[in-house]
Design an enzyme around this catalytic site. Structure first.
Site, mmCIF file in Angstrom:
data_model
loop_
_atom_site.group_PDB
_atom_site.id
_atom_site.type_symbol
_atom_site.label_atom_id
_atom_site.label_comp_id
_atom_site.label_asym_id
_atom_site.label_seq_id
_atom_site.Cartn_x
_atom_site.Cartn_y
_atom_site.Cartn_z
ATOM 1 N N THR A 1 1.346 22.070 -44.933
ATOM 2 C CA THR A 1 1.316 23.397 -45.554
ATOM 3 C C THR A 1 -0.123 23.890 -45.443
ATOM 4 O O THR A 1 -1.062 23.084 -45.380
ATOM 5 C CB THR A 1 1.711 23.343 -47.045
ATOM 6 O OG1 THR A 1 0.729 22.558 -47.730
ATOM 7 C CG2 THR A 1 3.075 22.725 -47.241
ATOM 8 N N GLU B 1 7.941 24.004 -45.744
ATOM 9 C CA GLU B 1 8.882 23.012 -46.259
ATOM 10 C C GLU B 1 10.333 23.321 -45.894
ATOM 11 O O GLU B 1 11.210 22.472 -46.027
ATOM 12 C CB GLU B 1 8.785 22.953 -47.799
ATOM 13 C CG GLU B 1 7.506 22.361 -48.340
ATOM 14 C CD GLU B 1 6.402 23.400 -48.532
ATOM 15 O OE1 GLU B 1 6.384 24.397 -47.787
ATOM 16 O OE2 GLU B 1 5.556 23.196 -49.416
ATOM 17 N N LYS C 1 0.392 37.282 -66.320
ATOM 18 C CA LYS C 1 1.099 37.319 -67.592
ATOM 19 C C LYS C 1 0.275 38.144 -68.563
ATOM 20 O O LYS C 1 -0.796 37.729 -68.980
ATOM 21 C CB LYS C 1 1.344 35.904 -68.101
ATOM 22 C CG LYS C 1 2.636 35.818 -68.864
ATOM 23 C CD LYS C 1 3.252 34.452 -68.818
ATOM 24 C CE LYS C 1 4.709 34.540 -69.265
ATOM 25 N NZ LYS C 1 5.295 33.244 -69.552
ATOM 26 N N TRP D 1 5.597 39.429 -67.696
ATOM 27 C CA TRP D 1 5.140 39.277 -66.315
ATOM 28 C C TRP D 1 4.922 40.611 -65.630
ATOM 29 O O TRP D 1 5.738 41.529 -65.724
ATOM 30 C CB TRP D 1 6.177 38.500 -65.502
ATOM 31 C CG TRP D 1 6.167 37.034 -65.815
ATOM 32 C CD1 TRP D 1 5.297 36.380 -66.629
ATOM 33 C CD2 TRP D 1 7.073 36.064 -65.318
ATOM 34 N NE1 TRP D 1 5.599 35.042 -66.664
ATOM 35 C CE2 TRP D 1 6.687 34.821 -65.867
ATOM 36 C CE3 TRP D 1 8.160 36.100 -64.450
ATOM 37 C CZ2 TRP D 1 7.358 33.632 -65.589
ATOM 38 C CZ3 TRP D 1 8.824 34.923 -64.172
ATOM 39 C CH2 TRP D 1 8.428 33.702 -64.737
HETATM 40 P P1 ADP Z 1 1.491 28.178 -47.580
HETATM 41 O O1 ADP Z 1 2.511 27.604 -48.522
HETATM 42 O O2 ADP Z 1 0.362 27.276 -47.373
HETATM 43 O O3 ADP Z 1 1.086 29.600 -47.879
HETATM 44 P P2 ADP Z 1 3.683 28.718 -45.865
HETATM 45 O O4 ADP Z 1 3.629 29.473 -44.617
HETATM 46 O O5 ADP Z 1 4.546 27.543 -45.926
HETATM 47 O O6 ADP Z 1 2.214 28.316 -46.171
HETATM 48 O O7 ADP Z 1 4.014 29.737 -47.017
HETATM 49 C C1 ADP Z 1 5.248 29.831 -47.641
HETATM 50 C C2 ADP Z 1 5.169 30.880 -48.708
HETATM 51 O O8 ADP Z 1 4.908 32.164 -48.128
HETATM 52 C C3 ADP Z 1 6.430 31.075 -49.488
HETATM 53 O O9 ADP Z 1 6.572 30.096 -50.498
HETATM 54 C C4 ADP Z 1 6.235 32.476 -50.056
HETATM 55 O O10 ADP Z 1 5.405 32.468 -51.198
HETATM 56 C C5 ADP Z 1 5.488 33.173 -48.951
HETATM 57 N N1 ADP Z 1 6.427 33.976 -48.163
HETATM 58 C C6 ADP Z 1 7.056 33.642 -47.023
HETATM 59 N N2 ADP Z 1 7.834 34.644 -46.590
HETATM 60 C C7 ADP Z 1 7.714 35.650 -47.486
HETATM 61 C C8 ADP Z 1 8.267 36.970 -47.616
HETATM 62 N N3 ADP Z 1 9.096 37.471 -46.712
HETATM 63 N N4 ADP Z 1 7.892 37.702 -48.684
HETATM 64 C C9 ADP Z 1 7.039 37.217 -49.607
HETATM 65 N N5 ADP Z 1 6.490 36.001 -49.536
HETATM 66 C C10 ADP Z 1 6.811 35.218 -48.497
#
Ligand code: ADP
Length: 542
Positions: free
Chosen positions: A186, A332, A437, A442
């Site tokens: 990640t 993940e 918050k 929220w």
């Molecule tokens: P990192 O977790 O290190 O940022 P990732 O690419 O695995 O790298 O990121 C996944 C996260 O990206 C998701 O858990 C979410 O928060 C965000 N994400 C992915 N796609 C979207 C989307 N279409 N809209 C909003 N957030 C998104």
């Protein structure tokens, strides 16, 4: 009763065999520094992958040894995607945008033995190589000087020389489909990078989901422009999907700026593309400022990684006839988990509100919503909770890390907070760590950001929660203005009025030259919060 079906493992070798035989003439096209496009066929990729596997075996790669790549999107990287997992080794895609310390950490944690590196990234590798104790061989593409990479105990060789003389076919071993094929860390937006190990089976099933008509609808008539880097969550499955469907792959290598991308689109005429919103926003600005470019070949653009602003989708569709579909996922989840395809019966504003959502889960992925107390909450479009996910291409653990907190009774806790409606469309309001918050309620930073990004003078907008004596936390809006634009915080606040509850309206504003970004191009709110805490942001209160 036992089923009578054959037990043929789902592996990357099966994907490769299919691609090279059935779609032998499909192409991998790579943009080069001089602006020309280099073309290879899937048949050639098959032959060269076999040579790469033999060469890796000959240099000592055995069992499930990790073979890392430090590469942009190009044909050699596709060959590594095919050869490494298919021979039983594990492909570890390294992200060149990580800091040197993070690279050393992930390469050591993964126990990488071999690194295949693009010549242009060799200086980056040379700087950290003395700290990569597990690495015994470095293979370099692009015919660059290997001198700076030489050090005791490490064999260094050019990619073409490495492959030369090896047989062009390989007896790919029968692997268990649950064995690891590839690993990805990640990007550490919210902490230390954690390793995810994809299995052959998860990779195969995920690729099928990407190909499906209700997924990214990949066919043999398509050409896929994979802008999303191959080190970022599997390039969203686009490479294996292309091999399955027989679609051409169009690879931009390291040329990820709007200008070369637009030229590549005009010349290679891809029909499908995938990239994060910041790239599409750059492309849109470039197209608007430089009229006359033809991007009309693009039928479907997959966009995700962070929330996709509605105005971006609408502008592309109205001005250029290009449909951007929002998808949601994470490293993940392989990463494709949901895609925003509204039913055809839904039109007008409702259509656009579903397009602006993170979409519905693709078949194979199940979602549930869980509140702070651990109770499931209804999918009624109103109740808010953390999204949990499970399925055959969702990780059930992290490599060498018993982080039980990330899992709940067989479900992955995504750390994403949002709502799910009756039709299973997901709307994310925040990452758990970014939630604001205020007075016990929220405020969605994402919703404020998306609205602000729709203001004509705003290039980028991000909102973070900052400590407040009375309300515990209040939103601070950090704005990047378009060149030459002048707009006051009061005007921006007035722009938000009526669009959100009045107590959401930020009273703290700052103008910044650029939003800090993570290694995969997302807003780095951790950095921004730190800048605020140390007082380096010029905050205006209204
Ligand atoms: P990192 O977790 O290190 O940022 P990732 O690419 O695995 O790298 O990121 C996944 C996260 O990206 C998701 O858990 C979410 O928060 C965000 N994400 C992915 N796609 C979207 C989307 N279409 N809209 C909003 N957030 C998104």
């Amino acid at each position: 009763m036992r089923s009578t079906m054959m037990n043929v493992p789902l592996t990357t070798a099966a994907i490769l065999r299919h691609g090279e035989r059935v779609h032998a003439t499909a192409r991998v096209r790579t943009l080069q520094a001089d602006g020309t496009i280099r073309t290879g066929t899937f048949a050639e990729v098959g032959r060269r992958s076999a040579q790469l596997a033999h060469a890796l075996r000959a240099c000592g790669v055995d069992g499930d040894d990790r073979v890392a790549t430090l590469m942009w999107n190009n044909q050699e990287h596709v060959e590594a995607y095919c050869a490494v997992p298919s021979m039983g080794a594990v492909l570890h895609t390294l992200n060149p945008r990580l800091t040197p310390a993070q690279l050393v950490y992930v390469a050591g944690h993964a126990d990488d033995r071999v690194v295949i590196v693009d010549g242009t990234l060799a200086p980056l590798l040379a700087a950290i190589l003395p700290s990569l104790d597990s690495v015994h061989t470095v293979v370099v593409t692009g015919g660059v000087d290997l001198g700076p990479l030489r050090r005791e105990g490490v064999a260094v060789i050019g990619y073409e020389e490495f492959l030369a003389g090896h047989p062009e076919s390989y007896e790919w071993p029968e692997l268990g489909e649950f064995s690891a094929a590839a690993m990805c860390y990640t990007s550490g937006t919210t902490g230390n990078p954690k390793g995810v190990a994809y299995s052959h089976r998860s990779t195969y099933l995920h690729s099928m989901a990407a190909c499906a008509a209700d997924g990214l609808s990949v066919t043999g008539d398509d050409a896929i422009l994979a802008i999303v880097p191959m080190f970022h969550a599997n390039a969203w499955g686009l490479v294996y999907a292309a091999l399955m469907a027989g679609a051409d792959l169009v690879m931009p290598d390291r040329f990820l700026q709007a200008e070369p991308l637009v030229r590549l689109i005009a010349e290679a005429r891809p029909t499908i593309a995938g990239a994060v919103p910041t790239i599409w926003s750059d492309v849109l600005n470039y197209l608007d400022a430089n009229p006359g470019h033809d991007v009309s070949s693009l039928g479907l653009v997959a966009c995700g990684g962070s929330a996709v602003p509605l105005h971006l989708m609408q502008a592309f569709e109205e001005k250029y006839g290009v449909r951007i579909l929002q998808a949601w996922g994470m490293t993940e989840t392989s990463p494709l988990a949901a895609i925003a395809r509204p039913p055809a019966t839904v039109t007008g504003e409702e259509h656009w509100s579903l397009r602006a959502s993170q979409g519905r889960p693709v078949a194979g992925v199940e979602l549930r919503l869980v509140d702070d107390e651990g109770n499931e909450v209804p999918h009624d479009g109103k109740s808010v909770g953390e999204i949990q996910v499970r399925g055959p291409w969702i990780t059930g653990a992290y490599v060498g890390d018993e982080d039980a907190e990330k899992f709940d009774d067989g479900w992955l806790r995504t750390g994403d907070v949002g709502r799910i409606d009756e039709r299973s469309f997901v709307t994310l309001t925040d990452r758990a760590k970014d939630v604001i918050k205020s007075g016990g309620e929220w405020i969605s930073s994402v919703e404020l950001e998306l609205l602000l990004a729709g203001h004509p003078d705003v290039l980028e907008a991000t909102v973070i929660g900052v400590p407040d004596e009375r309300w515990q936390e209040r939103p601070l809006a950090a704005i990047v203005l378009r060149e030459g634009a002048e707009v006051s915080p009061a005007e921006l606040r007035a722009f938000l009025e009526g669009k959100v509850a009045s107590w959401w309206l930020p009273e703290r504003w700052c103008f910044i030259p650029e939003v800090p970004k993570t290694s995969v191009g997302k807003f780095d709110k951790k950095m921004l919060r730190a800048q605020h805490a140390e007082g380096s942001l010029d905050v205006v209160a209204i």
